[in-house]
Each structure stands twice: as C-alpha cells, then as structure tokens.
Design a protein around this motif. Structure first.
Motif, PDB file in Angstrom:
ATOM      1  N   CYS A  15      29.945  69.038  69.867  1.00  0.00           N
ATOM      2  CA  CYS A  15      30.232  68.366  70.944  1.00  0.00           C
ATOM      3  C   CYS A  15      31.608  68.815  71.243  1.00  0.00           C
ATOM      4  O   CYS A  15      32.236  69.083  72.539  1.00  0.00           O
ATOM      5  CB  CYS A  15      29.308  67.790  72.229  1.00  0.00           C
ATOM      6  N   ILE A  26      33.057  65.618  77.684  1.00  0.00           N
ATOM      7  CA  ILE A  26      32.085  66.165  77.452  1.00  0.00           C
ATOM      8  C   ILE A  26      31.499  64.405  77.240  1.00  0.00           C
ATOM      9  O   ILE A  26      32.011  64.057  77.044  1.00  0.00           O
ATOM     10  CB  ILE A  26      31.342  66.645  76.001  1.00  0.00           C
ATOM     11  N   CYS A  27      29.899  63.971  77.892  1.00  0.00           N
ATOM     12  CA  CYS A  27      29.894  63.128  78.167  1.00  0.00           C
ATOM     13  C   CYS A  27      28.671  62.661  76.952  1.00  0.00           C
ATOM     14  O   CYS A  27      27.984  63.969  76.258  1.00  0.00           O
ATOM     15  CB  CYS A  27      28.901  62.648  78.955  1.00  0.00           C
ATOM     16  N   ASN A  29      24.734  61.253  76.613  1.00  0.00           N
ATOM     17  CA  ASN A  29      24.547  60.784  77.355  1.00  0.00           C
ATOM     18  C   ASN A  29      23.317  59.906  76.850  1.00  0.00           C
ATOM     19  O   ASN A  29      22.425  60.189  76.381  1.00  0.00           O
ATOM     20  CB  ASN A  29      23.744  62.261  78.252  1.00  0.00           C
ATOM     21  N   MET A  44      26.182  57.867  81.117  1.00  0.00           N
ATOM     22  CA  MET A  44      27.163  59.401  81.147  1.00  0.00           C
ATOM     23  C   MET A  44      28.548  58.091  80.709  1.00  0.00           C
ATOM     24  O   MET A  44      29.226  57.825  81.564  1.00  0.00           O
ATOM     25  CB  MET A  44      27.334  59.951  82.185  1.00  0.00           C
ATOM     26  N   SER A  83      20.417  65.111  79.622  1.00  0.00           N
ATOM     27  CA  SER A  83      21.938  65.589  80.677  1.00  0.00           C
ATOM     28  C   SER A  83      21.279  65.046  81.804  1.00  0.00           C
ATOM     29  O   SER A  83      19.653  65.188  82.181  1.00  0.00           O
ATOM     30  CB  SER A  83      21.035  67.437  80.214  1.00  0.00           C
ATOM     31  N   VAL A  84      22.321  64.558  82.751  1.00  0.00           N
ATOM     32  CA  VAL A  84      22.243  64.409  83.358  1.00  0.00           C
ATOM     33  C   VAL A  84      21.153  65.778  84.576  1.00  0.00           C
ATOM     34  O   VAL A  84      21.223  65.662  85.090  1.00  0.00           O
ATOM     35  CB  VAL A  84      23.417  64.512  84.319  1.00  0.00           C
ATOM     36  N   CYS A 111      27.639  69.557  80.151  1.00  0.00           N
ATOM     37  CA  CYS A 111      27.273  68.917  80.124  1.00  0.00           C
ATOM     38  C   CYS A 111      25.739  70.121  79.919  1.00  0.00           C
ATOM     39  O   CYS A 111      26.431  71.087  80.066  1.00  0.00           O
ATOM     40  CB  CYS A 111      25.972  68.586  81.476  1.00  0.00           C
ATOM     41  N   HIS A 112      24.882  69.564  79.207  1.00  0.00           N
ATOM     42  CA  HIS A 112      23.848  70.953  78.770  1.00  0.00           C
ATOM     43  C   HIS A 112      23.194  71.072  79.559  1.00  0.00           C
ATOM     44  O   HIS A 112      22.261  70.762  80.671  1.00  0.00           O
ATOM     45  CB  HIS A 112      22.775  70.047  77.804  1.00  0.00           C
ATOM     46  N   ASN A 116      19.938  72.442  74.131  1.00  0.00           N
ATOM     47  CA  ASN A 116      21.657  72.044  73.705  1.00  0.00           C
ATOM     48  C   ASN A 116      22.357  73.708  72.848  1.00  0.00           C
ATOM     49  O   ASN A 116      23.236  73.531  72.023  1.00  0.00           O
ATOM     50  CB  ASN A 116      21.057  71.531  72.495  1.00  0.00           C
ATOM     51  N   SER A 119      26.351  75.308  76.978  1.00  0.00           N
ATOM     52  CA  SER A 119      26.954  74.188  77.585  1.00  0.00           C
ATOM     53  C   SER A 119      27.669  74.204  78.849  1.00  0.00           C
ATOM     54  O   SER A 119      27.925  75.677  79.331  1.00  0.00           O
ATOM     55  CB  SER A 119      28.226  73.442  76.728  1.00  0.00           C
TER      56      SER A 119
END
Length: 144
Positions: A15, A26-27, A29, A44, A83-84, A111-112, A116, A119
């Motif tokens: 990531c 890039i978080c 999660n 996040m 993912s959010v 985020c995705h 995955n 992005s």
C-alpha cells in the motif's frame, strides 16, 4: 477521484508503494469491536501510526476494544477488503467510523473501492462532505 489498478494489496508495504503513486494518505483500516461484540468501529489511521487500544478506548468511551471477527466484517462491510467505502453496505448503521485527525488534515485520502486490486485517491473533503452523507454515516475525530 483517481483510480489505480494493481496486484492484490495484501500488506501495508504494498500500500505504501500505491500511496506514492496516488500521492495520498493510505490508511490502515481497522475493524474493531467491544468485548461484548455489540459495538463495532472502523478506524482510519495513517499507515505510519500505531494503534493503541487504551488510547482509542479512552477517547470514545468504549472499553476493551479488539479486532472484530471476520464474520462481522462480512456481515456489515465487505468480505476480504476493509475500506471506508464498505460503509455503503452497513445499511443497519452498526459500524461507527473513527478517523484520525492526521487523515482529516490531509488533502487526499487513498482507499480501496471494496476490492484490494484497485485504489482510489479521493479529496478528504469529498469523503467527509459527499460520500459519508451519501452512505448515511458520520464519523468521530480521534487523535492517536
């Protein structure tokens, strides 16, 4: 938004490479729950931060946070890719979104899109002002 397709991103190291391409935060999660498995949270945080249960628990008034079981993730969010954007599947509003202040202070977030192998780079402002209202979720600002 901008989208980048790539091989499955199974680790934060992969990531980070995507992060450089997207030029976005890039978080990590993290899907969490309380000990009784009655309250669920999506946290996040930037990939550079470490999650400490005690710090987060004190901020949100929840005791004994731990990682939620995979079956809860499948039930409330998206199987296999936290993912959010998975909050669109939480129509029962069982998951509370927690966003670290460093994510909120960034111009872009990555985020995705619930898989995955892609992005997205989104404006953080659009996430907060457009996407979250559209999926009927609010968030709690946290500092870790």
């Amino acid at each position: 938004y901008e989208r980048v397709d790539h091989a499955p991103a199974m680790t934060m190291e992969v990531c980070q490479e995507i992060d450089q391409t997207l030029q976005a935060v890039i978080c990590k999660n993290l899907f969490l729950c309380n000990r009784q498995e009655t309250a669920f949270y999506l946290l996040m945080i930037p990939d550079t931060k470490v999650f400490h249960t005690k710090d987060l628990s004190a901020q949100i008034g929840a005791a004994r946070l731990s990682f939620a079981k995979p079956e809860y993730m499948e039930q409330f969010l998206t199987p296999g890719s936290v993912s959010v954007l998975g909050l669109m599947n939480d129509t029962g509003h069982r998951v509370q979104l927690l966003i670290d202040e460093d994510v909120l202070n960034s111009e872009f977030v990555g985020c995705h899109p619930c898989i995955n192998t892609s992005s997205l780079r989104l404006r953080t402002k659009d996430l907060i002002e457009k996407i979250l209202p559209a999926v009927e979720h609010d968030f709690i600002r946290v500092k870790l």
